[in-house]
Scaffold this motif. Structure first.
Motif, mmCIF file in Angstrom:
data_model
loop_
_atom_site.group_PDB
_atom_site.id
_atom_site.type_symbol
_atom_site.label_atom_id
_atom_site.label_comp_id
_atom_site.label_asym_id
_atom_site.label_seq_id
_atom_site.Cartn_x
_atom_site.Cartn_y
_atom_site.Cartn_z
ATOM 1 N N SER A 465 0.831 -1.209 0.000
ATOM 2 C CA SER A 465 0.000 0.000 0.000
ATOM 3 C C SER A 465 0.864 1.256 0.000
ATOM 4 C CB SER A 465 -0.928 0.001 1.220
ATOM 5 O OG SER A 465 -1.766 -1.137 1.217
ATOM 6 N N MET A 466 1.935 1.256 0.790
ATOM 7 C CA MET A 466 2.833 2.409 0.823
ATOM 8 C C MET A 466 3.524 2.609 -0.516
ATOM 9 S SD MET A 466 2.526 3.880 3.697
ATOM 10 C CE MET A 466 3.931 4.984 3.535
ATOM 11 N N CYS A 467 3.828 1.526 -1.193
ATOM 12 C CA CYS A 467 4.443 1.618 -2.526
ATOM 13 C C CYS A 467 3.497 2.316 -3.503
ATOM 14 C CB CYS A 467 4.815 0.223 -3.018
ATOM 15 S SG CYS A 467 5.649 0.201 -4.618
ATOM 16 N N GLY A 475 7.171 12.842 -4.478
ATOM 17 C CA GLY A 475 7.919 13.731 -3.602
ATOM 18 C C GLY A 475 8.403 14.965 -4.341
ATOM 19 N N ASP A 476 9.278 15.724 -3.665
ATOM 20 C CA ASP A 476 9.801 16.954 -4.269
ATOM 21 C C ASP A 476 10.657 16.667 -5.489
ATOM 22 O OD1 ASP A 476 8.517 18.372 -2.308
ATOM 23 O OD2 ASP A 476 10.248 18.386 -0.952
ATOM 24 N N THR A 477 11.406 15.569 -5.450
ATOM 25 C CA THR A 477 12.268 15.190 -6.579
ATOM 26 C C THR A 477 11.973 13.753 -6.975
ATOM 27 O OG1 THR A 477 14.057 14.427 -5.131
ATOM 28 C CG2 THR A 477 14.065 16.777 -5.762
ATOM 29 N N TRP A 478 12.309 13.448 -8.223
ATOM 30 C CA TRP A 478 12.056 12.081 -8.699
ATOM 31 C C TRP A 478 12.955 11.074 -8.000
ATOM 32 C CZ3 TRP A 478 15.707 8.950 -10.918
ATOM 33 C CH2 TRP A 478 16.896 9.562 -11.353
ATOM 34 N N THR A 481 11.218 10.194 -4.739
ATOM 35 C CA THR A 481 10.083 9.312 -5.006
ATOM 36 C C THR A 481 10.550 7.896 -5.341
ATOM 37 O OG1 THR A 481 8.799 11.182 -5.842
ATOM 38 C CG2 THR A 481 8.054 8.966 -6.453
ATOM 39 N N LEU A 482 11.583 7.820 -6.185
ATOM 40 C CA LEU A 482 12.104 6.513 -6.574
ATOM 41 C C LEU A 482 12.647 5.757 -5.368
ATOM 42 C CD1 LEU A 482 12.799 4.529 -8.846
ATOM 43 C CD2 LEU A 482 14.987 5.724 -9.118
ATOM 44 N N ALA A 483 13.308 6.470 -4.473
ATOM 45 C CA ALA A 483 13.865 5.823 -3.285
ATOM 46 C C ALA A 483 12.764 5.231 -2.422
ATOM 47 C CB ALA A 483 14.696 6.831 -2.495
ATOM 48 N N TYR A 484 11.690 6.023 -2.194
ATOM 49 C CA TYR A 484 10.572 5.519 -1.379
ATOM 50 C C TYR A 484 9.895 4.323 -2.042
ATOM 51 C CZ TYR A 484 10.697 9.443 1.881
ATOM 52 O OH TYR A 484 11.065 10.331 2.852
ATOM 53 N N VAL A 485 9.656 4.432 -3.355
ATOM 54 C CA VAL A 485 8.991 3.350 -4.082
ATOM 55 C C VAL A 485 9.830 2.078 -4.031
ATOM 56 C CG1 VAL A 485 8.270 2.550 -6.364
ATOM 57 C CG2 VAL A 485 7.659 4.849 -5.598
#
Length: 519
Positions: A465-467, A475-478, A481-485
């Motif tokens: 779900s978080m993914c 996020g502010d930068t891609w 966002t990529l790191a979180y995903v």
């Protein structure tokens, strides 16, 4: 203050202990008795609560079995025996009550009054039709009798037990009544008669495992000794794949037949899926042509209006695939049609040169009855309707049939992994394989599950779900966002593979009877 704080609890309990020692002996004794009595009452109350909860579950199990379609009884006709067995019995057997003729309730035979109220019940399938061909009316009946030995569900009951009883063993009899004459044709199906298992583990198709230490020949011989005594000659039609995960079972079956070396047993392997791939179901005629002479040799049972036996069936076709459901039912319906063709011609219902396939009205009845038989046997063993019934009903494979097979396969996957443990426990309780012990404080049902059964799926769902949330709410930068995903994707996938690796711990397994001890 910091040094004395840890000392205070110990000092407090020490003071209570020494005060207890200085009490009079009688007071101490009363205190301990009161404590013991309270503990006993608490334990007794907890045991009663567990028993009440277990009783609710046991009643649910019994109701679950009784709500499954396929229970039949008769007050006048013996459904539990074939026409041929009934015709070849002694006068003493004919005088027995229906209850005495079966071995299911033998413990109560010494109570004559029971026979007035109890009847044997058949589990399987029955279809009865009044039909007409060429203006001649006859009754056509199809009966499938499920064995009560080694009964259970698809993945938890495979192979044979130490007594030689095969899983999913079903005797199917096709009967014709015409002008007082009676004809029947009997076939059997049953799991590959060696010691093997196929435990569910969350994978779509678990690998079958052949027991490496069991005495396969002993169980195999026991199985076929009883089959020869009951039915006569055995023509085995093994329909499993001759490659992949099913290949070792085909080889084991062939090896056992060869080692037994019995003249009463013939073995034919037919790779159903290979021969009929790309919708080439017309190639089933290859097998039918191969066994045509054998079927003529086995013959069928026929008795004239005077009750005189004209012909006896000298043996049966014993068909099997992995589940003894879908492929098996297709072949049995084709063999039964060939036998019915010969019977109706001999009785004078069909003219010389006429074929059943040309009788549109009866052909529809015939195909639908065999398809219904397939569905009944499949629901009782696998939990869903049968596959490939479009061919049984229409004589050809259809795209809609493939879609329905896919749906039934998905439902089977869910039930086999997440509800079959309960179904197996229900059957074991119903048949008496498990007896409830009133003195037992904790039944196998009350054993708690490990924490990982709840924790790991929750972690996987939360991480997935978080993914998704990180993808939708950038996020502010891609790079952020990529790191979180990536983090949450790795967490969800890692948890998923951990669950899959420990698949046997997450499926719904039987609790009442440990099947590993029986196999």
């Amino acid at each position: 203050r910091q040094t004395t704080r840890p000392f205070l609890p110990g000092a407090f309990f020490s003071l209570i202990f020494f005060s207890f020692l200085f009490l009079p002996f009688k007071s101490r004794k009363m205190f301990l008795l009161q404590l013991s009595r309270d503990q006993y009452l608490a334990y007794w109350a907890q045991s009663i609560w567990w028993q009440l909860q277990d009783n609710k579950t046991f009643l649910t199990m019994i109701n679950h079995v009784l709500n499954v379609d396929g229970f039949y009884f008769s007050t006048t006709y013996d459904l539990t025996h074939t026409l041929q067995r009934l015709a070849n019995t002694s006068p003493e057997f004919q005088e027995m009550s229906l209850l005495e003729r079966v071995s299911l309730l033998f413990a109560y035979f010494h109570l004559p009054q029971v026979h007035r109220f109890a009847l044997p019940v058949l589990h399987g399938f029955i279809s009865m039709h009044s039909c007409s061909i060429n203006g001649k009316y006859f009754d056509w009946i199809l009966i499938s009798r499920r064995s009560c030995f080694r009964a259970g569900v698809r993945y938890y009951v495979r192979g044979i037990d130490s007594e030689g009883h095969a899983a999913n063993f079903v005797e199917t009899e096709q009967i014709v009544h015409y002008n007082g004459s009676k004809a029947s044709f009997v076939q059997t199906r049953g799991s590959i008669p060696v010691f093997w298992s196929q435990r569910p583990n969350l994978k779509y198709k678990p690998l079958p495992q052949i027991n490496k230490v069991a005495n396969h020949m002993d169980g195999f011989q026991r199985h076929f000794d009883s089959q020869v005594i009951i039915y006569g000659k055995q023509v085995i039609l093994n329909l499993v794949n001759q490659k992949g995960s099913e290949k070792p079972l085909e080889q084991a079956f062939a090896s056992m037949v060869s080692s037994l070396g019995s003249g009463m047993i013939r073995y034919i392997a037919f790779d159903f899926h290979k021969e009929c791939k790309n919708m080439r179901w017309d190639r089933l005629s290859i097998l039918l042509d191969k066994v045509a002479e054998m079927q003529d040799e086995l013959s069928y049972f026929l008795v004239d209006p005077a009750g005189k036996v004209v012909t006896n069936q000298e043996g049966v076709f014993r068909s099997n695939c992995m589940d003894c459901l879908d492929r098996t039912n297709v072949i049995q319906s084709l063999l039964a049609r060939r036998a019915l063709q010969a019977q109706l011609q001999r009785l004078g219902v069909l003219h010389v040169g006429q074929k059943i396939e040309e009788q549109d009205e009866f052909e529809k009845i015939y195909k639908n009855a065999w398809a219904d038989n397939a569905n009944a046997c499949a629901k009782q063993y696998a939990g869903t309707g049968a596959l490939k019934t479009d061919f049984t009903r229409t004589g050809k494979r259809t795209q809609l049939g493939l879609v329905m097979d896919g749906w039934n396969s998905l439902v089977r996957y869910y039930k086999n992994n997440f509800s079959d443990g309960f179904r197996q426990d229900s059957i074991d309780l119903f048949l008496g394989n498990y007896s409830v012990d009133e003195l037992e404080s904790h039944s196998p049902l009350s054993v708690p599950k490990d924490w990982k059964f709840l924790a790991l799926p929750i972690i996987m769902v939360v991480a997935f779900s978080m993914c998704i949330i990180c993808l939708l709410m950038a996020g502010d930068t891609w790079t952020e966002t990529l790191a979180y995903v990536l983090f949450w994707a790795v967490a969800s996938m890692g948890t998923f593979f951990i669950i899959l690796y420990n698949g046997k711990d997450f499926v719904d397994a039987p609790r009442l009877v440990q099947k590993e001890k029986i196999d």
